[in-house]
Design a protein around this motif. Structure first.
Motif, short mmCIF file in Angstrom:
data_model
loop_
_atom_site.label_atom_id
_atom_site.label_comp_id
_atom_site.label_asym_id
_atom_site.label_seq_id
_atom_site.Cartn_x
_atom_site.Cartn_y
_atom_site.Cartn_z
N LYS A 79 38.51 87.27 69.59
CA LYS A 79 39.59 87.18 70.57
C LYS A 79 40.05 85.73 70.67
O LYS A 79 39.34 84.81 70.29
CB LYS A 79 39.09 87.65 71.94
CG LYS A 79 38.68 89.09 71.97
CD LYS A 79 38.16 89.45 73.36
CE LYS A 79 37.75 90.91 73.40
NZ LYS A 79 37.30 91.31 74.72
N TRP A 80 41.23 85.54 71.25
CA TRP A 80 41.75 84.18 71.45
C TRP A 80 40.76 83.33 72.25
O TRP A 80 40.60 82.15 71.99
CB TRP A 80 43.11 84.23 72.16
CG TRP A 80 44.20 84.69 71.27
CD1 TRP A 80 44.82 85.91 71.28
CD2 TRP A 80 44.83 83.97 70.20
NE1 TRP A 80 45.77 85.99 70.29
CE2 TRP A 80 45.80 84.80 69.62
CE3 TRP A 80 44.65 82.68 69.68
CZ2 TRP A 80 46.59 84.39 68.56
CZ3 TRP A 80 45.44 82.27 68.63
CH2 TRP A 80 46.40 83.12 68.07
N SER A 81 40.09 83.95 73.20
CA SER A 81 39.15 83.21 74.06
C SER A 81 37.90 82.74 73.31
O SER A 81 37.12 81.97 73.85
CB SER A 81 38.75 84.08 75.25
OG SER A 81 38.16 85.27 74.81
N GLN A 82 37.74 83.15 72.05
CA GLN A 82 36.59 82.75 71.24
C GLN A 82 36.95 81.73 70.15
O GLN A 82 36.07 81.29 69.43
CB GLN A 82 35.99 83.99 70.55
CG GLN A 82 35.51 85.06 71.52
CD GLN A 82 35.17 86.33 70.78
OE1 GLN A 82 36.00 86.91 70.10
NE2 GLN A 82 33.92 86.74 70.92
N LYS A 83 38.21 81.36 70.03
CA LYS A 83 38.68 80.58 68.88
C LYS A 83 38.89 79.10 69.16
O LYS A 83 39.29 78.37 68.27
CB LYS A 83 39.99 81.18 68.37
CG LYS A 83 39.85 82.62 67.92
CD LYS A 83 41.16 83.20 67.46
CE LYS A 83 41.00 84.67 67.11
NZ LYS A 83 42.16 85.21 66.41
N TRP A 84 38.64 78.64 70.36
CA TRP A 84 38.97 77.26 70.72
C TRP A 84 37.72 76.39 70.83
O TRP A 84 36.61 76.88 71.01
CB TRP A 84 39.74 77.23 72.04
CG TRP A 84 38.98 77.75 73.22
CD1 TRP A 84 38.80 79.05 73.58
CD2 TRP A 84 38.27 76.98 74.19
NE1 TRP A 84 38.02 79.12 74.70
CE2 TRP A 84 37.68 77.88 75.11
CE3 TRP A 84 38.08 75.61 74.37
CZ2 TRP A 84 36.93 77.46 76.19
CZ3 TRP A 84 37.31 75.19 75.46
CH2 TRP A 84 36.75 76.12 76.34
N LEU A 85 37.95 75.08 70.69
CA LEU A 85 36.92 74.08 70.92
C LEU A 85 37.35 73.23 72.11
O LEU A 85 38.54 73.11 72.39
CB LEU A 85 36.74 73.18 69.70
CG LEU A 85 36.23 73.82 68.41
CD1 LEU A 85 36.18 72.80 67.29
CD2 LEU A 85 34.87 74.44 68.62
#
Length: 171
Positions: A79-85
């Motif tokens: 999900k988008w919520s898992q792709k950021w640093l």
């Protein structure tokens, strides 16, 4: 069928970012980004205190087909919520794993505008932006772009994408 825009290039390498307290912000990291920091980090409000993060494995991908930022990051699993640093993690990537930032090749990383706010999975652009790392003769520079930027990135330019280590979804 999902378009294959990315190819994993860090496979076989263990890339771990250290735990951080979230206090370091890109807009203040002049020692890391000696060649310049995009003013839009401040103008767009991407200058708020971050969150603490544990040590985290990351992956590096190469862009192998043309695509807009939203298409490139959508092609990552999860999900988008898992792709950021976090911003602190971006700085740590640049300082602890500099050999993975290549001169002449832009590197893209997804970050939150405000790390303390959730991501709307249907409107990820509301709280996600793209960090753009590059090296020139003066050193490392950092820019920022909207996730929904309409520019198409050329798959022949060997551009790179850094993401948290994500497991591919079952089809």
């Amino acid at each position: 069928m999902k378009k294959n825009i990315l190819r994993l290039i860090s496979d076989g390498h263990t890339l771990i970012l250290p735990a951080s307290d979230g206090s370091r912000l890109i807009c203040d990291a002049k020692d890391t980004f000696k060649s310049g920091i995009d003013y839009d980090f401040i103008a767009w409000g991407v200058n708020k205190p971050g969150i603490a993060t544990p040590a985290a494995p990351i992956q590096l991908h190469e862009v192998i087909d043309d695509g807009k930022f939203v298409d490139i990051f959508r092609s990552l699993p999860g999900k988008w919520s898992q792709k950021w640093l976090s911003q602190n993690q971006v700085i740590d990537f640049c300082t602890t794993l500099p050999e993975w930032v290549e001169r002449g090749v832009d590197t893209f990383i997804l970050i939150k505008k405000d790390e303390n706010k959730p991501i709307n999975e249907k409107k990820p652009k509301d709280n996600l932006v793209v960090v753009i790392l590059g090296i020139n003769v003066s050193g490392l520079r950092v820019g920022v772009s909207c996730l929904d930027n309409s520019g198409v990135r050329d798959g022949k330019c060997h551009l790179r994408v850094v993401s948290p280590e994500l497991t591919p979804l079952a089809e």
